[in-house]
Design a protein around this motif. Sequence first.
Motif, PDB file in Angstrom:
ATOM      1  N   SER A 190      37.261  17.537 -36.129  1.00 57.89           N
ATOM      2  CA  SER A 190      37.410  17.700 -37.567  1.00 57.89           C
ATOM      3  C   SER A 190      37.048  16.554 -38.370  1.00 57.89           C
ATOM      4  O   SER A 190      37.530  15.421 -38.224  1.00 57.89           O
ATOM      5  N   PRO A 191      36.621  16.770 -39.790  1.00 59.01           N
ATOM      6  CA  PRO A 191      36.311  15.685 -40.705  1.00 59.01           C
ATOM      7  C   PRO A 191      37.416  16.003 -41.808  1.00 59.01           C
ATOM      8  O   PRO A 191      37.511  15.217 -42.877  1.00 59.01           O
ATOM      9  N   GLU A 192      38.679  16.516 -41.513  1.00 60.79           N
ATOM     10  CA  GLU A 192      39.825  16.878 -42.654  1.00 60.79           C
ATOM     11  C   GLU A 192      40.846  15.710 -42.623  1.00 60.79           C
ATOM     12  O   GLU A 192      40.687  14.803 -41.600  1.00 60.79           O
ATOM     13  N   PRO A 193      41.319  15.583 -43.741  1.00 62.52           N
ATOM     14  CA  PRO A 193      42.544  14.684 -43.881  1.00 62.52           C
ATOM     15  C   PRO A 193      43.597  14.862 -42.846  1.00 62.52           C
ATOM     16  O   PRO A 193      43.793  15.856 -42.125  1.00 62.52           O
ATOM     17  N   GLU A 194      44.430  13.776 -42.639  1.00 59.44           N
ATOM     18  CA  GLU A 194      45.358  13.589 -41.659  1.00 59.44           C
ATOM     19  C   GLU A 194      46.325  14.794 -41.562  1.00 59.44           C
ATOM     20  O   GLU A 194      46.539  15.337 -40.614  1.00 59.44           O
ATOM     21  N   LEU A 247      37.639  22.203 -27.283  1.00 57.11           N
ATOM     22  CA  LEU A 247      38.161  20.990 -27.788  1.00 57.11           C
ATOM     23  C   LEU A 247      38.236  20.828 -29.253  1.00 57.11           C
ATOM     24  O   LEU A 247      37.457  21.004 -29.969  1.00 57.11           O
ATOM     25  N   VAL A 248      39.542  20.557 -29.750  1.00 54.16           N
ATOM     26  CA  VAL A 248      39.536  20.259 -31.297  1.00 54.16           C
ATOM     27  C   VAL A 248      40.122  18.843 -31.477  1.00 54.16           C
ATOM     28  O   VAL A 248      41.136  18.542 -31.035  1.00 54.16           O
ATOM     29  N   ILE A 249      38.959  18.149 -31.757  1.00 53.23           N
ATOM     30  CA  ILE A 249      39.261  16.720 -31.868  1.00 53.23           C
ATOM     31  C   ILE A 249      39.406  16.129 -33.061  1.00 53.23           C
ATOM     32  O   ILE A 249      38.601  16.323 -34.140  1.00 53.23           O
ATOM     33  N   VAL A 250      40.409  15.249 -33.232  1.00 51.50           N
ATOM     34  CA  VAL A 250      40.580  14.455 -34.687  1.00 51.50           C
ATOM     35  C   VAL A 250      40.577  12.893 -34.096  1.00 51.50           C
ATOM     36  O   VAL A 250      41.250  12.724 -33.099  1.00 51.50           O
ATOM     37  N   SER A 251      40.014  12.175 -35.172  1.00 47.44           N
ATOM     38  CA  SER A 251      39.920  10.811 -34.849  1.00 47.44           C
ATOM     39  C   SER A 251      39.904   9.756 -36.195  1.00 47.44           C
ATOM     40  O   SER A 251      39.470  10.570 -37.194  1.00 47.44           O
ATOM     41  N   ASP A 252      40.361   8.823 -35.959  1.00 50.96           N
ATOM     42  CA  ASP A 252      40.149   8.154 -37.361  1.00 50.96           C
ATOM     43  C   ASP A 252      38.974   7.315 -37.086  1.00 50.96           C
ATOM     44  O   ASP A 252      38.558   6.657 -38.436  1.00 50.96           O
TER      45      ASP A 252
END
Length: 296
Positions: free
Chosen positions: A231-235, A210-215
């Motif tokens: 991911s801690p990366e920017p949008e 799972l590659v998870i991105v969240s705000d």
Amino acid sequence: MQELVITKPGCKEFAHELENYLHLCAYGIETGVVVRNPSFFAHHRFFTLVARESRMTRLFSRLATCTRAIPLLRVAHALYARYIFRSCATCCVTAWRAPTFLPLSETLLKKVATGEQVYSYGWLFRHTKGLAPYRSQLLEAFKPARQVQDTIDQVIAPVARTHTLIGVQVRQRPYTGFADGTYLVHLSRVRTIIEEYLDMRRLDKKDVALVIVSDEGVPAELFADYTTFVSPEPEPTNLFLLAHCSVVIGENGSYANLAAWFGDVPHIVTSESSIDWDHYKDKRRYFANDYLTLVR
């Protein structure tokens, strides 16, 4: 050669600004109009297209690498936009409250025909029929910058050889105008949707990552039994990370849908209500999703 300058999108979210930019660029490719976007300075560094911009925009984009400078740059750009709107009103086209579908109507074409530069105001310009025929040119124009691609390679390479990558996009902050959390999908429900998707595709959780991105932060224990990268990366970087996955499971909105478009993969629209899995069972590439209601 006529130029279309995206002067003030007037939206608060990166995905809306990028979507507007893509549609206007598709229109520019179709008509031979050069499209420039000085208002995108805070995000230009994540893409290769900054080289096509004016010297002033490139300067703003370099300064924007210092996040503390961005509020001041926004004020400067807002003053520029106000000046343009007041002094060049006859060369401005707008799309604030409702979509302006491209190509432009005859009335608007006559309005801007005599100007070498046309200025767009608003974030709802749409050239839906232009995205497919000009896809290759748009992908070339919006390639991730080298540092973004390096980050993607570092994240993806270790697991892509042994796992099927599942992109998961979670929104936890309320949408503008819906402070009560309408349209948000709880994390526990997202996990259930992931499990239903794996069942539909007959995938074993040990074979997926799972590659998870969240705000907002994601509790580690919620996906402890999966191979997971949060991911801690920017949008902008996160959008390209999702685009490298085999599917994007994400919000009923522009961000997840754009990631799926860039990756040419399906977008499974998350919902608190039951998912119509028959709608997705034969989908392996990007498609116009009837359940993507907020974008329309």
